[in-house]
Design an enzyme around this catalytic site. Structure first.
Site, short mmCIF file in Angstrom:
data_model
loop_
_atom_site.label_atom_id
_atom_site.label_comp_id
_atom_site.label_asym_id
_atom_site.label_seq_id
_atom_site.Cartn_x
_atom_site.Cartn_y
_atom_site.Cartn_z
N CYS A 64 43.04 46.65 35.62
CA CYS A 64 43.82 47.10 36.79
C CYS A 64 42.90 47.69 37.86
O CYS A 64 42.53 48.86 37.78
CB CYS A 64 44.85 48.12 36.33
SG CYS A 64 45.86 48.75 37.66
N CYS B 29 44.32 50.76 39.66
CA CYS B 29 44.30 52.03 38.91
C CYS B 29 42.89 52.61 38.84
O CYS B 29 42.71 53.82 38.95
CB CYS B 29 44.79 51.83 37.48
SG CYS B 29 46.18 50.73 37.28
N ASP B 30 41.89 51.75 38.64
CA ASP B 30 40.57 52.26 38.26
C ASP B 30 39.47 52.12 39.31
O ASP B 30 38.36 52.60 39.10
CB ASP B 30 40.11 51.56 36.96
CG ASP B 30 41.03 51.88 35.80
OD1 ASP B 30 41.69 52.94 35.86
OD2 ASP B 30 41.11 51.10 34.85
#
Ligand code: NAP
Length: 324
Positions: free
Chosen positions: A144, A147-148
């Site tokens: 992701c 997200c990261d």
């Protein structure tokens, strides 16, 4: 607007006109329409927003210009909450037909009964299945970008894939990482041309085409990604601290199998244009279905969710005894 769904009045054994399985855009849309058809509705799911939780800015949903996905989820939730539809935070394991109703079994809270079911369970992320992928999960391997990405500020990273997720991911990562290597197994892209053009213009993105990832190496964290050129056989070791695997999604084969839902050869739940499955009173919507494969959008999922609720309503109306 709260994101804590309420199902305080719901008890195991309760009977509903429809139970919606899932909590992504298709499920929210089905819930809204079911509520407006005044069906006694229960939504059962674990992650509000589903895959939308992994998106950043969404700019292709009509009327919501440049909205953050997190904001969009809040709006979906608030809209359903307005109609007081209960949402149970749980996982549906299976459902089975008993007479004219379905018994829906959840992982934690028990069993519920429903005349119809709308399956909107989405898909699962596809893996590379190469050495190092599982070992370095959370230590440089990510599925992701949204997200990261911030975790890889001033570090080199690899993104794998040629679809919208990979190209969106590469674009986002180019703003954090020192260098982004985009590894794709072909020369053509599935991603929308506008995003491919944008990424190609980024000075710190290098395209490594006709190539596959062979191995991920490191110590405590990822240090190298080994890539093989599929045309020449040449192997290259790329120094990178992160690898973002954005290579698409797998259908919910197991869920379909357990519940006797007919699927296509890939494992997507087969539906007709009214979202009907092979089971009476069971409808399916969104990414888990065989409808519009390769064009997974919030717009297509919400459209299908609405159709599924409409079909459930018609199904119930056609049956004697519905609403007395
Ligand atoms: P996708 O469109 O299925 O693309 C997957 C990519 O990964 C393809 O380029 C594919 O290569 C490659 N791939 C698949 N298996 C692989 C493997 N084992 N090893 C290496 N590469 C592999 O998946 P996605 O990009 O995650 O998108 C999923 C759906 O969500 C799509 O319908 C997409 O349009 C939608 N989506 C939309 C947006 C947006 O509209 N902004 C954003 C994200 C996702 P090949 O091309 O060679 O098959």
């Amino acid at each position: 607007m709260s994101l804590i769904p309420r199902a305080s009045n719901v008890r195991p054994g309760d009977k509903f006109d429809t139970i919606i399985v899932g909590l992504g855009p298709a499920a929210y849309s089905a819930a809204l329409y079911a509520a407006r058809y005044m069906l006694k509705t229960l939504v059962i799911g674990e992650t509000p927003g589903g895959q939308l939780t992994e998106a950043g800015e969404v700019d292709d949903y009509l009327g919501l210009i440049g909205v953050q996905a997190s904001e969009m989820i809040k709006l979906f939730n608030a809209h359903v909450e307005k109609y007081s539809v209960p949402i149970l935070m749980d996982r549906v394991e299976s459902f089975k037909r008993e007479g004219e109703e379905y018994i829906v079994k959840t992982k934690r809270k028990g069993e519920y009964r429903a005349s119809t079911i709308i399956v909107a369970v989405g898909t699962k992320r596809r893996k590379l299945n190469v050495p190092g992928e599982n070992e370095f999960l959370g230590r440089g391997v990510s599925y992701c970008s949204v997200c990261d990405a911030p975790l890889f500020k001033n570090r080199p990273v690899v993104v794998v894939g040629g679809g919208n997720s990979a190209l969106d991911g590469a674009e986002l990562l180019s703003r954090y990482a020192t260098k982004v290597y985009l590894v794709h197994r072909r020369e053509e892209f599935r991603a929308q041309p506008i995003i491919v053009k944008l990424v190609k213009e980024k000075p710190n993105v290098e395209f490594i085409l006709n190539s596959r990832v062979k191995e991920i190496r490191g110590d405590k964290l990822v240090r190298k990604v080994v890539v093989e050129n599929l045309k020449t056989g040449e192997v290259r070791e790329i120094e990178a601290n992160g690898i973002f695997v954005e290579i698409g999604f797998e259908p919910p084969k197991d869920f379909a199998e357990v519940n006797d839902l007919e699927t296509d050869e890939q494992g997507y739940i087969k539906v007709d244009e009214w979202t009907r499955t092979n089971l009476p009173g069971v409808f399916a919507a969104g990414d888990c279905t065989n409808m519009w494969i390769g064009f997974r959008q919030v717009a297509t999922s919400t459209a299908m969710g609405a159709v599924a609720a409409h079909s459930a309503y018609n199904y119930l109306n056609e049956r004697k005894g519905f609403r007395g």
